[in-house]
Motif scaffolding. Structure first.
Motif, mmCIF file in Angstrom:
data_model
loop_
_atom_site.group_PDB
_atom_site.id
_atom_site.type_symbol
_atom_site.label_atom_id
_atom_site.label_comp_id
_atom_site.label_asym_id
_atom_site.label_seq_id
_atom_site.Cartn_x
_atom_site.Cartn_y
_atom_site.Cartn_z
ATOM 1 N N ILE A 1 0.811 -1.206 0.000
ATOM 2 C CA ILE A 1 0.000 0.000 0.000
ATOM 3 C C ILE A 1 0.852 1.267 0.000
ATOM 4 O O ILE A 1 0.346 2.374 0.107
ATOM 5 C CB ILE A 1 -0.976 0.032 1.202
ATOM 6 C CG1 ILE A 1 -0.218 -0.048 2.520
ATOM 7 C CG2 ILE A 1 -1.987 -1.092 1.087
ATOM 8 C CD1 ILE A 1 -1.108 0.144 3.744
ATOM 9 N N GLY A 2 2.155 1.085 -0.064
ATOM 10 C CA GLY A 2 3.027 2.246 -0.202
ATOM 11 C C GLY A 2 3.122 3.131 1.021
ATOM 12 O O GLY A 2 3.304 4.340 0.911
ATOM 13 N N PHE B 1 11.582 2.855 -3.107
ATOM 14 C CA PHE B 1 10.205 3.177 -3.424
ATOM 15 C C PHE B 1 10.118 3.710 -4.842
ATOM 16 O O PHE B 1 10.993 4.447 -5.283
ATOM 17 C CB PHE B 1 9.698 4.228 -2.431
ATOM 18 C CG PHE B 1 8.207 4.431 -2.445
ATOM 19 C CD1 PHE B 1 7.358 3.411 -2.071
ATOM 20 C CD2 PHE B 1 7.661 5.648 -2.810
ATOM 21 C CE1 PHE B 1 5.982 3.591 -2.061
ATOM 22 C CE2 PHE B 1 6.288 5.840 -2.796
ATOM 23 C CZ PHE B 1 5.451 4.812 -2.418
ATOM 24 N N TRP C 1 8.897 6.247 -6.576
ATOM 25 C CA TRP C 1 8.306 7.570 -6.319
ATOM 26 C C TRP C 1 7.562 8.087 -7.537
ATOM 27 O O TRP C 1 6.578 8.810 -7.411
ATOM 28 C CB TRP C 1 9.380 8.569 -5.889
ATOM 29 C CG TRP C 1 10.024 8.201 -4.590
ATOM 30 C CD1 TRP C 1 11.197 7.518 -4.424
ATOM 31 C CD2 TRP C 1 9.537 8.455 -3.266
ATOM 32 N NE1 TRP C 1 11.446 7.335 -3.080
ATOM 33 C CE2 TRP C 1 10.454 7.903 -2.353
ATOM 34 C CE3 TRP C 1 8.398 9.108 -2.771
ATOM 35 C CZ2 TRP C 1 10.281 7.972 -0.979
ATOM 36 C CZ3 TRP C 1 8.229 9.176 -1.390
ATOM 37 C CH2 TRP C 1 9.162 8.626 -0.511
ATOM 38 N N GLY C 2 8.039 7.728 -8.728
ATOM 39 C CA GLY C 2 7.349 8.135 -9.947
ATOM 40 C C GLY C 2 6.880 6.899 -10.712
ATOM 41 O O GLY C 2 7.127 5.766 -10.291
ATOM 42 N N VAL C 3 6.216 7.110 -11.838
ATOM 43 C CA VAL C 3 5.734 5.976 -12.627
ATOM 44 C C VAL C 3 6.936 5.299 -13.291
ATOM 45 O O VAL C 3 7.655 5.936 -14.055
ATOM 46 C CB VAL C 3 4.748 6.453 -13.713
ATOM 47 C CG1 VAL C 3 4.219 5.266 -14.494
ATOM 48 C CG2 VAL C 3 3.609 7.238 -13.085
ATOM 49 N N GLN D 1 5.123 -1.220 -10.358
ATOM 50 C CA GLN D 1 4.137 -0.158 -10.568
ATOM 51 C C GLN D 1 4.544 1.055 -9.740
ATOM 52 O O GLN D 1 5.438 0.971 -8.927
ATOM 53 C CB GLN D 1 2.764 -0.621 -10.087
ATOM 54 C CG GLN D 1 2.512 -2.060 -10.341
ATOM 55 C CD GLN D 1 1.552 -2.636 -9.344
ATOM 56 O OE1 GLN D 1 1.128 -1.971 -8.422
ATOM 57 N NE2 GLN D 1 1.207 -3.882 -9.525
ATOM 58 N N VAL D 2 3.806 2.121 -9.949
ATOM 59 C CA VAL D 2 4.098 3.337 -9.202
ATOM 60 C C VAL D 2 3.693 3.151 -7.733
ATOM 61 O O VAL D 2 2.779 2.377 -7.425
ATOM 62 C CB VAL D 2 3.345 4.528 -9.842
ATOM 63 C CG1 VAL D 2 1.851 4.396 -9.665
ATOM 64 C CG2 VAL D 2 3.839 5.852 -9.264
ATOM 65 N N HIS D 3 4.425 3.806 -6.837
ATOM 66 C CA HIS D 3 4.092 3.845 -5.410
ATOM 67 C C HIS D 3 4.106 2.479 -4.722
ATOM 68 O O HIS D 3 3.286 2.228 -3.841
ATOM 69 C CB HIS D 3 2.723 4.509 -5.175
ATOM 70 C CG HIS D 3 2.710 5.972 -5.504
ATOM 71 N ND1 HIS D 3 1.583 6.743 -5.373
ATOM 72 C CD2 HIS D 3 3.667 6.800 -5.936
ATOM 73 C CE1 HIS D 3 1.851 7.982 -5.738
ATOM 74 N NE2 HIS D 3 3.121 8.037 -6.085
ATOM 75 N N VAL D 4 4.987 1.606 -5.126
ATOM 76 C CA VAL D 4 5.202 0.397 -4.329
ATOM 77 C C VAL D 4 6.696 0.256 -4.030
ATOM 78 O O VAL D 4 7.532 0.859 -4.681
ATOM 79 C CB VAL D 4 4.689 -0.892 -5.011
ATOM 80 C CG1 VAL D 4 3.202 -0.816 -5.276
ATOM 81 C CG2 VAL D 4 5.471 -1.193 -6.272
#
Ligand code: SF4
Ligand code: SF4
Lengths: 414, 343
Positions: free
Chosen positions: B218-219, B234, B236-238, B259-262
């Protein structure tokens, strides 16, 4: 209270909360604009890859990095948890010590707790990379007894529910000029008091048992959290009370409430300052932990992040000033003096409780590298927006509460 | 059960040797005496919470689903590339080849295997080729600046490796008076990151590899705060992986595109090692400073070096019991000058 009464009370709250003069509407409108803008920046810019499937944006727009994974959001999260926890002080004064002045305004402590907890939850959501997943997974508590975040989720939502119940019940009774029944109050206080301390304790436990972060790794962290919470929370409520007295005609607060609350906040400040002093001694005198020392140097001497140590010294300076002023009888016995002391206290604790309690653990990071952090405009706008939502809720809940109080106390007490 | 106890015994002896070699002793009483008296329990056993593990079937199904998704994505990218460079171009053919070869595996842990890695601090020349190979092998998005392996350059004198005076951004190596310490996930036996994760998106597999479920994270970044080795990164960007450099050999818990934010981290090349291979960093190291293997296999190279040279771990005080060891091999590369502080 029956369901019908609850519905009636909610209607009453909405009706009264949205009624007011030009100044009041101006306030609401201003807060609303800030809130909408903050939410827009969060949905459309910072979390655009999540909500809009955009290739641009993301948390990369914040100042955070792998070295400093938590920043402004979590810092203010810590502060507002403290404010929420301290609402219980008024309930204790009112229902345990049976002080009539506190009884009258105790419900405002619940209002403050509700508003603060909503800020708390929103700040976490804003910080979370994948908020939608979190909303599905967190309530299931998949790693419950082990992860401290799970505990935090439980106590914070629990405390929010308790305060909402207390608020609706009190407003519901007062608006019909009925007093609160002991059958409600006794269990309420017995449940609420430990959870109030619990929310802040658990919030400190999130960080204090991490061997990875020497600066946090002290058993003094949780006591320190709770101590300064009892300075900032009540001080903020004093400011609100003073404001309410000025803007709501006929609403008076017993002077003894101010006097006693200033005693509490001053005592809490002294304990908090003392804890800081004790921590600094441990670290500077003869520590064998180079990491801890390096992190403290960042904090005290402003290596790598000057504004961080500015905040720290603000805490010391304003904290000491507030204590000294509170010790002078001629200052603390006027409403203006009380307001000034309370304001200093709130700002001092913002200095202590927000960034200076979170960031030093990351600078230098766990591999000894220094990567300073400065919040970016995106973060700042989102944080302001969330605070605007919080104050909006504060205003809308406080107004009916004050009205209900006045119905119940109608001139009977000053 | 008895088998795993035997395994434990061996590992403990090994660790004892390691601790001894580093000149640190935690307790005066012999550990094995203590252990025969005290039976270790884990909190989750006591509280009745089973460790969250995917069953083999669910993981395999997830891998299939993921593979379809990746193929959809990369065939789109292939079309773009072919349009840009022309149908007959080398780039087009390369991208197509890689995309067609994509295979997402869900190979489970083999029974009784306990992976570990060791690194010869005397040999490492700080060339960072491992860090580079790792990025290529694991489909780490180039645009997020993530590197799973960080190489620290620290002054050679002094008793302990001093992080605070170590540098990550050195530009030439090796230097005479410096020591190079690559750091990545230590695959701790007692991982605080796993403890911290509120949703069990990260866990330790039976063969000792600590993995992240990118579909579940869930980041919140609590694990990054909890890790003492800065091993978690992390998005942080896509992330924008390039099909032209895509590694088609993938594992669902390893190098599938993120993926982004994981959060992501080193998996000891789970897609290779579960099939009997060695991690890319071990393979690429020009001086052979890295050793990888199964601690339970007496014939494995890792057992040999640990038994011969002893081992130490970074930050033992963090209490995470890393499975990544450092040792001082017999000779320094490049050879130390006469009288130059040989260790
Ligand atoms: S090194 Fe960090 S990420 Fe790796 S297992 Fe240990 S605590 Fe977890
Ligand atoms: S960032 Fe992801 S893996 Fe790490 S603790 Fe949060 S949910 Fe778990």
């Amino acid at each position: 209270m029956s369901v019908g009464e609850v519905v009636e009370t909610v209607k009453y709250v909405v009706r009264e909360g949205l009624r007011g003069g030009r100044a009041y509407y101006g306030l609401l409108l201003g807060l609303l604009v800030m809130a909408v803008y903050g939410v827009y920046v969060w949905v459309g810019v910072q979390h655009a890859p999540i909500f809009l499937r955009s290739e641009q944006g993301g948390l990369v727009l914040t100042g955070m990095s792998d070295s400093v994974p938590w920043g402004l959001y979590i810092s203010f999260f810590v502060f507002w948890v403290g404010v929420a926890a301290a609402g219980i002080m008024f309930a204790l004064g009112a229902y345990v010590f049976n002080h009539p002045g506190f009884r009258k305004i105790a419900v405002l402590g619940e209002v403050q707790a509700v508003a603060a907890l909503i800020v708390v939850l929103l700040l976490i959501i804003a910080d979370m990379g994948r908020p939608l997943r979190a909303m599905v997974l967190m309530p299931l508590l998949p790693n419950f007894p082990r992860s401290m975040l799970g505990w935090d989720f439980v106590v914070i939502t629990g405390y929010l529910v308790i305060n909402l119940v207390g608020y609706l019940y009190t407003v519901g009774r007062y608006r019909e000029d009925r007093s609160l029944s002991a059958r409600f109050l006794v269990p309420f206080v017995i449940v609420a008091a430990p959870i109030a301390i619990g929310i802040h304790t658990v919030t400190a436990f999130i960080s204090q048992a991490l061997t990875a972060r020497p600066y946090w790794n002290t058993a003094l962290l949780a006591p320190r959290y709770v101590a300064t919470a009892f300075a900032s929370g009540p001080a903020l409520l004093l400011l609100v009370l003073l404001l309410a007295e000025r803007s709501v005609k006929g609403f008076r607060v017993d002077w003894d409430v101010y006097r006693k609350t200033i005693f509490v906040t001053t005592g809490a400040l002294i304990v908090g300052l003392y804890f800081t002093f004790s921590e600094v001694q441990e670290l500077l005198w003869y520590t064998t932990e180079p990491f801890k020392k390096a992190q403290l140097e960042v904090l005290l001497l402003g290596r790598a992040a000057a504004w961080l140590s500015l905040l720290f010294w603000l805490w010391i300076a304003l904290g000491v000033a507030a204590v000294i002023l509170a010790l002078i009888p001629s200052v603390r016995s006027t409403r203006g003096g009380v307001a000034f002391i309370a304001l200093l206290t709130v700002i001092a604790v913002i200095g202590e409780k927000t960034l200076t309690i979170v960031l030093p653990s990351y600078i230098p990071d766990s591999l000894g590298q220094i990567r300073p952090y400065t919040p970016t405009p995106v973060e700042i706008v989102v944080t302001i927006g969330i605070h605007a939502i919080g104050f909006l809720i504060y205003a809308i809940l406080a107004k009916p509460a004050i009205r209900a109080i006045m119905t119940h106390y109608k001139g009977a007490s000053h | 059960m008895s088998g795993s106890r035997r395994v434990d015994e061996k590992r403990r002896n090994l660790l004892k040797a390691g601790v001894f070699a580093a000149g640190i002793s935690f307790i005066g009483v012999s550990r094995s005496t203590l252990m025969s008296m005290l039976k270790p329990v884990s909190l989750s056993e006591v509280l009745g919470v089973p460790p969250r593990r995917e069953t083999e079937e669910t993981l395999a199904r997830k891998a299939e689903w993921k593979e379809e998704r990746i193929k959809e994505w990369c065939s789109r990218k292939v079309e773009e590339i072919c349009r840009e460079y022309g149908e007959g171009s080398e780039e087009c053919a390369e991208a197509r080849r890689r995309c067609e070869a994509v295979k997402v595996k869900a190979t489970p842990a083999r029974q009784g295997v306990a992976f570990a890695m060791a690194l010869d601090v005397n040999k490492c020349i700080g060339c960072r080729r491992c860090a580079y190979a790792c990025v290529m092998e694991n489909n780490v998005a180039r645009n997020n600046g993530i590197e799973w392996i960080k190489v620290l350059e620290a002054p050679r004198e002094g008793e302990a490796i001093d992080f605070l005076h170590a540098k990550l951004d050195y530009t030439d190596a090796p230097k005479e008076d410096m020591v190079y310490v690559p750091v990545a996930c230590m695959h701790c036996e007692n991982p605080p990151c796993v403890m911290a994760c509120p949703v069990r998106a990260t866990w330790r597999e039976p063969d000792g590899i600590v993995v992240v479920d990118y579909e579940r994270c869930i980041g919140c970044r609590y694990c990054m705060t909890a890790c003492p080795y800065g091993a978690r990164h992390f998005n942080w960007g896509v992330p924008e992986p390039s099909v032209l450099e895509l590694n088609p050999n993938m594992h669902i818990l390893g190098n599938v595109p993120r993926q982004v934010h994981v959060v992501e981290k080193c998996t000891w090349c789970i897609h290779r090692t579960r099939d009997g291979g060695i991690p890319a960093c071990v393979e690429v190291c020009p001086v052979g400073a890295r050793v990888f293997g199964d601690l339970n296999d007496p014939e494995s190279p890792i057992r040999r070096v640990l038994e011969e040279y002893g081992a130490f771990v970074l930050k033992p005080e963090a209490g995470t019991r890393p499975r990544f060891f450092y040792f001082f091999g017999p000779a320094r590369t490049p050879a130390a000058k006469e009288g130059g502080g040989e260790k």
